[in-house]
Enzyme design. Structure first.
Site, PDB file in Angstrom:
ATOM      1  N   THR A   1       9.728  -7.008 -12.515  1.00 30.88           N
ATOM      2  CA  THR A   1       9.236  -8.378 -12.596  1.00 30.88           C
ATOM      3  C   THR A   1       8.200  -8.631 -11.517  1.00 30.88           C
ATOM      4  OG1 THR A   1      11.337  -9.092 -13.481  1.00 30.88           O
ATOM      5  CG2 THR A   1       9.952 -10.799 -12.499  1.00 30.88           C
TER       6      THR A   1
ATOM      7  N   ASN B   1      -6.205   3.409  10.402  1.00 25.67           N
ATOM      8  CA  ASN B   1      -5.462   2.267  10.947  1.00 25.67           C
ATOM      9  C   ASN B   1      -5.335   2.310  12.459  1.00 25.67           C
ATOM     10  OD1 ASN B   1      -3.894   4.497   9.658  1.00 25.67           O
ATOM     11  ND2 ASN B   1      -2.205   3.595  10.804  1.00 25.67           N
TER      12      ASN B   1
ATOM     13  N   GLN C   1      -7.068  -0.667   5.335  1.00 22.74           N
ATOM     14  CA  GLN C   1      -7.671  -1.289   6.517  1.00 22.74           C
ATOM     15  C   GLN C   1      -9.118  -1.726   6.280  1.00 22.74           C
ATOM     16  OE1 GLN C   1      -6.140  -2.214   9.166  1.00 22.74           O
ATOM     17  NE2 GLN C   1      -4.221  -1.073   9.059  1.00 22.74           N
TER      18      GLN C   1
ATOM     19  N   SER D   1      -3.527  -3.602   0.438  1.00 23.89           N
ATOM     20  CA  SER D   1      -2.334  -4.410   0.674  1.00 23.89           C
ATOM     21  C   SER D   1      -2.696  -5.825   1.118  1.00 23.89           C
ATOM     22  CB  SER D   1      -1.520  -3.728   1.775  1.00 23.89           C
ATOM     23  OG  SER D   1      -0.299  -4.388   1.972  1.00 23.89           O
ATOM     24  N   ALA D   2      -1.869  -6.793   0.721  1.00 19.68           N
ATOM     25  CA  ALA D   2      -2.166  -8.194   1.044  1.00 19.68           C
ATOM     26  C   ALA D   2      -1.971  -8.529   2.525  1.00 19.68           C
ATOM     27  CB  ALA D   2      -1.299  -9.120   0.189  1.00 19.68           C
ATOM     28  N   HIS D   3      -0.909  -7.964   3.124  1.00 21.36           N
ATOM     29  CA  HIS D   3      -0.555  -8.467   4.468  1.00 21.36           C
ATOM     30  C   HIS D   3      -1.487  -7.984   5.583  1.00 21.36           C
ATOM     31  CE1 HIS D   3       1.648  -5.062   6.534  1.00 21.36           C
ATOM     32  NE2 HIS D   3       1.714  -4.615   5.297  1.00 21.36           N
TER      33      HIS D   3
ATOM     34  N   CYS E   1       4.440   1.873  12.013  1.00 22.97           N
ATOM     35  CA  CYS E   1       5.463   2.640  11.302  1.00 22.97           C
ATOM     36  C   CYS E   1       6.022   3.760  12.148  1.00 22.97           C
ATOM     37  CB  CYS E   1       4.880   3.243  10.027  1.00 22.97           C
ATOM     38  SG  CYS E   1       3.742   2.146   9.206  1.00 22.97           S
TER      39      CYS E   1
ATOM     40  N   ALA F   1       0.818  -1.210   0.000  1.00 21.82           N
ATOM     41  CA  ALA F   1       0.000   0.000   0.000  1.00 21.82           C
ATOM     42  C   ALA F   1       0.855   1.265   0.000  1.00 21.82           C
ATOM     43  CB  ALA F   1      -0.947  -0.001   1.195  1.00 21.82           C
ATOM     44  N   THR F   2       2.021   1.223   0.625  1.00 17.43           N
ATOM     45  CA  THR F   2       2.884   2.409   0.626  1.00 17.43           C
ATOM     46  C   THR F   2       3.227   2.795  -0.804  1.00 17.43           C
ATOM     47  OG1 THR F   2       3.824   1.798   2.769  1.00 17.43           O
ATOM     48  CG2 THR F   2       5.110   3.332   1.416  1.00 17.43           C
TER      49      THR F   2
HETATM   50  C1  LIG Z   1      -0.453  -0.778   6.657  1.00 15.64           C
HETATM   51  C2  LIG Z   1      -0.945   0.443   5.966  1.00 15.64           C
HETATM   52  C3  LIG Z   1      -0.235   1.015   4.902  1.00 15.64           C
HETATM   53  C4  LIG Z   1       1.085   0.462   4.434  1.00 15.64           C
HETATM   54  O1  LIG Z   1       0.906  -0.722   3.744  1.00 15.64           O
HETATM   55  P1  LIG Z   1       2.173  -1.601   3.269  1.00 15.64           P
HETATM   56  O2  LIG Z   1       1.579  -2.623   2.384  1.00 15.64           O
HETATM   57  O3  LIG Z   1       2.757  -2.145   4.516  1.00 15.64           O
HETATM   58  O4  LIG Z   1       3.092  -0.672   2.546  1.00 15.64           O
HETATM   59  C5  LIG Z   1      -0.775   2.124   4.279  1.00 15.64           C
HETATM   60  N1  LIG Z   1      -1.933   2.659   4.687  1.00 15.64           N
HETATM   61  C6  LIG Z   1      -2.639   2.149   5.699  1.00 15.64           C
HETATM   62  C7  LIG Z   1      -3.928   2.780   6.103  1.00 15.64           C
HETATM   63  C8  LIG Z   1      -2.167   1.033   6.377  1.00 15.64           C
HETATM   64  O5  LIG Z   1      -2.869   0.535   7.398  1.00 15.64           O
END
Ligand SMILES: *Cc1c(COP(=O)(O)O)cnc(C)c1O
Length: 389
Positions: free
Chosen positions: A243, A154, A182, A202-204, A329, A74-75
Site C-alpha cells: 500500500t 554522501n 545526495q 530519497s525524500a528525507h 549508517c 533510497a536503500t
Molecule cells: C541517505 C543515503 C541513502 C539511504 O537513503 P534512505 O532513504 O535513508 O534509505 C542511500 N544512498 C545515499 C548516497 C545516501 O546519502
C-alpha cells in the site's frame, strides 16, 4: 539569536520543510484513502494525490511520471535496482561494476549478490575521490550487466563524471544505475541529459519526510527490465507491491517541487556558507579539505584536522554543533570511513576528519559560531596532546 545545537549534518537527513508538512497533513486525516481503492471517492482522491506527486518527482529529474516507482527510501531503491536488474538480465550475465566509495546500501547489496554467485568489480578512486574512466572501461566484460556509480558521495560531496560514465555504458550496451540521493534537489540532475537508465533517490535528504523514496526506471531507449523484490498486490506496475505511503509521497512531491524552485538560490547560499567555513578552518595549521574541491556538491565539506581525533573533537562540540564523521549508517562503528580510506587516507587521518553538510535552514551567524567553536576545540585538543608528549 542562535538556536542550539546548530545542525550541520544535512547529508544524514534534513528537517522537513514546513510547506511539505502542510501539504501532507490532510492525507493523514480527512483524505486517508488507499490509492489502490478504485471503487470509491476516498481511493480516487488518494490516487489523484499520488499522480500529482509522481509528476512533481518526475519533473525534478526530467523523467516521465510513468518512470517513477515509489519505495520506502533510497536503500530500498538501491536494492530493487541492483537485485532486480541482475535477476532480469541473468541470461546475459551476472557481472556488476561498482565503486569502493559507494553507500553501504549499494556495497552490501553487491556483497549479497556475490554470495549467490554474481561477480562484482569494485573500482578504486583516485586521491581526489574520482573514479578512473580507463579503469572502468577495462573492467567491462562480455557478461557485465550493470554499472553502478553514485552521482555524488554522501561523505565528501564529490561528484563523479556521470555523463562520461553513461557514454561508456551506452557504447558498450550496459545499463547504468546511479544512487543520486545526495545530488537530486541540490544540483541539476536530468536523466536524459545525463544518460541515466536507473536512479535511486530519497525524500528525507531534500526536506521531505523519512520513509519514502523513488526509483527512476527508463522506459524507452532502452526499456529497462526490473524483477520485483517485493511480491504482493502488484502496486507500482508490479515493481513494488505494498500500500502506498500516500502522505509521504505527497510530501516527497512537494519537496521536489520546492527544490526545483529553490535549487539555484539554495546552492549559492550553501556554497557561500560552505566556502566561508572552509576558508576559516583551513586557515588553522594542518587542516585540509579531503577530495576534489571542484567536482563537488555546493554544501558539503569533509575536513581533515590532522593530529586531532574526530571523536574527541565531536565530543567537545556536540552540545552546540551537530556534525558527523562519515555516514550516519556506519558511524556507530568505531571504524575509519571506507570512503576516506579508499581515497588513500591513513586510518589516523580518516579518523581525524569531519563532515560538514550545510542546508536550507543554516544561517551566516551559525557558520560564524561554528568556525569559532571548532577553532577553539582544535587548539585545545592539540595543546592537551602536546602536554602528554
Ligand atoms: C541517505 C543515503 C541513502 C539511504 O537513503 P534512505 O532513504 O535513508 O534509505 C542511500 N544512498 C545515499 C548516497 C545516501 O546519502
Amino acid at each position: 539569536m542562535l538556536k542550539f545545537p546548530v545542525y550541520l549534518d544535512n547529508n544524514a537527513t534534513t528537517a522537513c520543510d514546513p510547506r511539505v508538512v502542510e501539504a501532507m497533513l490532510p492525507y493523514f486525516t480527512e483524505r486517508f484513502g488507499n490509492a489502490a481503492s478504485h471503487n470509491h471517492f476516498f481511493g480516487w482522491e488518494a490516487e489523484e494525490a499520488v499522480d500529482h506527486a509522481r509528476e512533481q518527482v518526475a519533473g525534478l529529474i526530467g523523467a516521465e511520471s510513468k518512470e517513477i516507482i515509489f519505495t520506502s527510501g533510497a536503500t530500498e531503491a538501491d536494492n530493487l535496482a541492483i537485485k532486480g536488474i541482475v535477476e532480469a538480465y541473468a541470461s546475459k550475465g551476472d557481472h556488476i561494476i561498482t565503486v569502493s566509495t559507494e553507500h553501504k546500501a549499494v556495497l552490501d547489496t553487491c556483497k549479497h549478490l556475490e554470495k549467490s554467485g554474481a561477480t562484482v568489480t569494485y573500482l578504486s578512486v583516485k586521491s581526489d575521490g574520482l573514479i578512473d574512466l580507463d579503469e572502468l572501461e577495462s573492467s567491462i566484460q562480455a557478461n557485465t550487466v550493470l554499472i553502478a556509480v553514485m552521482y555524488a558521495n554522501n561523505e565528501t560531496g564529490i561528484i563523479q563524471p556521470i555523463k562520461q560514465i553513461s557514454d561508456i555504458a551506452r557504447r558498450r550496451g550496459i545499463l547504468f544505475f546511479t544512487d543520486a540521493t545526495q545530488a537530486v534537489g541540490k544540483i541539476p540532475v536530468n536523466v536524459n541529459e545525463d544518460g541515466i537508465d536507473v536512479m535511486a533517490f530519497s525524500a528525507h535528504k531534500i526536506y521531505g519526510p523519512k520513509g519514502v523514496g523513488a526509483l527512476y526506471v527508463r522506459r524507452k531507449n532502452p526499456r529497462v527490465k526490473i524483477i520485483a523484490q517485493m511480491d504482493g498486490g502488484g502496486h507500482e506496475k508490479g515493481m513494488r507491491s505494498g500500500t502506498l505511503n500516500v502522505p509521504g509521497i505527497v510530501g516527497f512531491g512537494k519537496a521536489c517541487e520546492l527544490s526545483a524552485h529553490e535549487m539555484k538560490n539554495g546552492s549559492i547560499q550553501a556554497d557561500t556558507l560552505r566556502d566561508k567555513l572552509e576558508d576559516a578552518l583551513t586557515g588553522i595549521d594542518d587542516v585540509f579539505v579531503n577530495g576534489n574541491t571542484v567536482h563537488r556538491l555546493p554544501h558539503v565539506s569533509n575536513v581533515l584536522f590532522r593530529y586531532v581525533s574526530a571523536n574527541s573533537l565531536m565530543m567537545r562540540i556536540n552540545k552546540e554543533i551537530a556534525v558527523s564523521s562519515g555516514s550516519a549508517c556506519t558511524s556507530a562503528l568505531p571504524e575509519p570511513s571506507h570512503v576516506l580510506r579508499a581515497m588513500g587516507l591513513s586510518d589516523e587521518d580518516a579518523q581525524s576528519s569531519l563532515r560538514f553538510a550545510i542546508g536550507r535552514f543554516n544561517t551566516d551567524e551559525e557558520i560564524d559560531f561554528t568556525i569559532q567553536k571548532i577553532k577553539e576545540a582544535v587548539m585545545h585538543l592539540r595543546e592537551m596532546q602536546a602536554q602528554v608528549k
